[in-house]
Design a protein around this motif. Structure first.
Motif, mmCIF file in Angstrom:
data_model
loop_
_atom_site.group_PDB
_atom_site.id
_atom_site.type_symbol
_atom_site.label_atom_id
_atom_site.label_comp_id
_atom_site.label_asym_id
_atom_site.label_seq_id
_atom_site.Cartn_x
_atom_site.Cartn_y
_atom_site.Cartn_z
ATOM 1 N N GLY A 188 -1.953 -33.035 21.728
ATOM 2 C CA GLY A 188 -0.685 -32.963 21.009
ATOM 3 C C GLY A 188 -0.840 -33.038 19.507
ATOM 4 N N SER A 189 -2.035 -33.402 19.037
ATOM 5 C CA SER A 189 -2.293 -33.410 17.601
ATOM 6 C C SER A 189 -2.452 -31.980 17.091
ATOM 7 N N HIS A 190 -2.269 -31.814 15.795
ATOM 8 C CA HIS A 190 -2.326 -30.487 15.197
ATOM 9 C C HIS A 190 -3.362 -30.426 14.080
ATOM 10 N N LEU A 191 -3.907 -29.255 13.872
ATOM 11 C CA LEU A 191 -4.710 -28.955 12.694
ATOM 12 C C LEU A 191 -4.102 -27.722 12.049
ATOM 13 N N VAL A 192 -3.726 -27.834 10.781
ATOM 14 C CA VAL A 192 -3.110 -26.730 10.056
ATOM 15 C C VAL A 192 -4.045 -26.348 8.914
ATOM 16 N N GLY A 193 -4.585 -25.132 8.976
ATOM 17 C CA GLY A 193 -5.588 -24.718 7.998
ATOM 18 C C GLY A 193 -5.269 -23.384 7.358
ATOM 19 N N GLU A 194 -5.817 -23.184 6.156
ATOM 20 C CA GLU A 194 -5.565 -21.963 5.393
ATOM 21 C C GLU A 194 -6.882 -21.366 4.926
ATOM 22 N N SER A 195 -6.925 -20.035 4.897
ATOM 23 C CA SER A 195 -8.096 -19.341 4.369
ATOM 24 C C SER A 195 -7.690 -17.944 3.930
ATOM 25 N N LEU A 196 -8.643 -17.222 3.340
ATOM 26 C CA LEU A 196 -8.431 -15.829 2.979
ATOM 27 C C LEU A 196 -8.682 -14.929 4.178
ATOM 28 N N LEU A 197 -7.930 -13.870 4.274
ATOM 29 C CA LEU A 197 -8.222 -12.829 5.244
ATOM 30 C C LEU A 197 -9.492 -12.093 4.810
ATOM 31 N N THR A 198 -10.182 -11.486 5.772
ATOM 32 C CA THR A 198 -11.466 -10.848 5.488
ATOM 33 C C THR A 198 -11.361 -9.792 4.400
ATOM 34 N N GLU A 199 -10.295 -8.991 4.449
ATOM 35 C CA GLU A 199 -10.166 -7.918 3.462
ATOM 36 C C GLU A 199 -9.984 -8.470 2.044
ATOM 37 N N ALA A 200 -9.440 -9.696 1.937
ATOM 38 C CA ALA A 200 -9.303 -10.324 0.620
ATOM 39 C C ALA A 200 -10.612 -10.974 0.186
ATOM 40 N N ALA A 201 -11.300 -11.618 1.130
ATOM 41 C CA ALA A 201 -12.556 -12.287 0.805
ATOM 42 C C ALA A 201 -13.648 -11.293 0.431
ATOM 43 N N GLU A 202 -13.508 -10.043 0.890
ATOM 44 C CA GLU A 202 -14.523 -9.021 0.603
ATOM 45 C C GLU A 202 -13.935 -7.852 -0.190
#
Length: 236
Positions: free
Chosen positions: A148-162
């Motif tokens: 029931g615990s959550h992990l909320v994470g953010e990152s760049l999409l591949t097309e943005a990272a490359e």
């Protein structure tokens, strides 16, 4: 950098530099670390409905996300490896904040047991580090958090990272060396100061889903906004 912003802004707004091990650099402005809730990008407002239990802000910086959530009534524990960031967060009113890396935090006694929400915002999924440690870290976070615990994470999409040719070439070199394409070695510089070299990970949603499934989590939802995405994982 954060301490100088706290001291001199708005007359002087300092910037740092992120230096990658291939020599490429990017400017890191300090002001974004001090945004209040009404200045958040829209993607961050999607976090609020997923908050359960104690909120653990991993890589809390100057308290950009932790402080507004604390004012909403949540118990928020900030964790950051920078002693300057810890000092700034504490001076701005964050009640619970600890100096530690994500990896050290999950091995220590900082994170309480019980239902909670992990925040890895501001490209915070990068703190999963690299191919060797990402799954281990997610597995350990799952051990500390009941179902029931959550992990909320953010990152760049591949097309943005490359998006640049030199970024794609860097990713290609990673792949040839048996690493994930999104792994990077970098350090942060501000004036005469520099961190040690560290690993940072740009992980696409499908990559996060794969290691989450093997580590006790289920990907519940993904929100894509411009070059970034926000993912919510639920502890099985």
């Amino acid at each position: 950098m954060l301490l100088d912003y706290l001291t001199y802004a708005p007359d002087y707004v300092p910037c740092g530099v992120i230096e990658r091990d291939d020599g490429s650099v990017s400017v890191e402005p300090s002001a974004k670390y001090f945004q209040d809730e009404d200045e958040w990008d829209s993607i961050y407002h999607d976090v609020v409905p997923w908050l359960v239990g104690v909120v653990i802000d991993l890589g809390c910086g100057a308290g950009r996300h932790a402080l507004p959530l604390q004012r909403r009534g949540h118990r928020v524990i900030g964790i950051d490896s920078s002693p300057g960031a810890v000092k700034v967060s504490r001076s701005r009113g964050l009640l619970e904040v600890h100096e530690a890396s994500v990896q050290d935090a999950v091995l220590g006694e900082i994170i309480p047991h019980g239902v909670l929400t992990y925040l890895l915002l501001g490209n915070g999924l990068g703190l999963l580090s690299d191919k060797d440690s990402a799954g281990k870290t997610l597995h350990r976070l799952a051990e500390l958090a009941p179902p029931g615990s959550h992990l909320v994470g953010e990152s760049l999409l591949t097309e943005a990272a490359e998006r640049e040719a030199y970024d794609a070439a860097y990713a290609d070199a990673n792949e040839r060396a048996g690493r994930w394409r999104g792994e990077q070695r970098a350090r942060f510089r501000y004036g005469p100061l520099a961190t040690r070299w560290f690993s940072f990970l740009f992980l696409p949603p499908e990559g996060l889903d794969a290691i989450a499934t093997d580590s006790g989590w289920t990907m519940q939802t993904v929100t894509k906004t411009g070059p970034r995405y926000l993912a919510v994982l639920v502890r099985n």
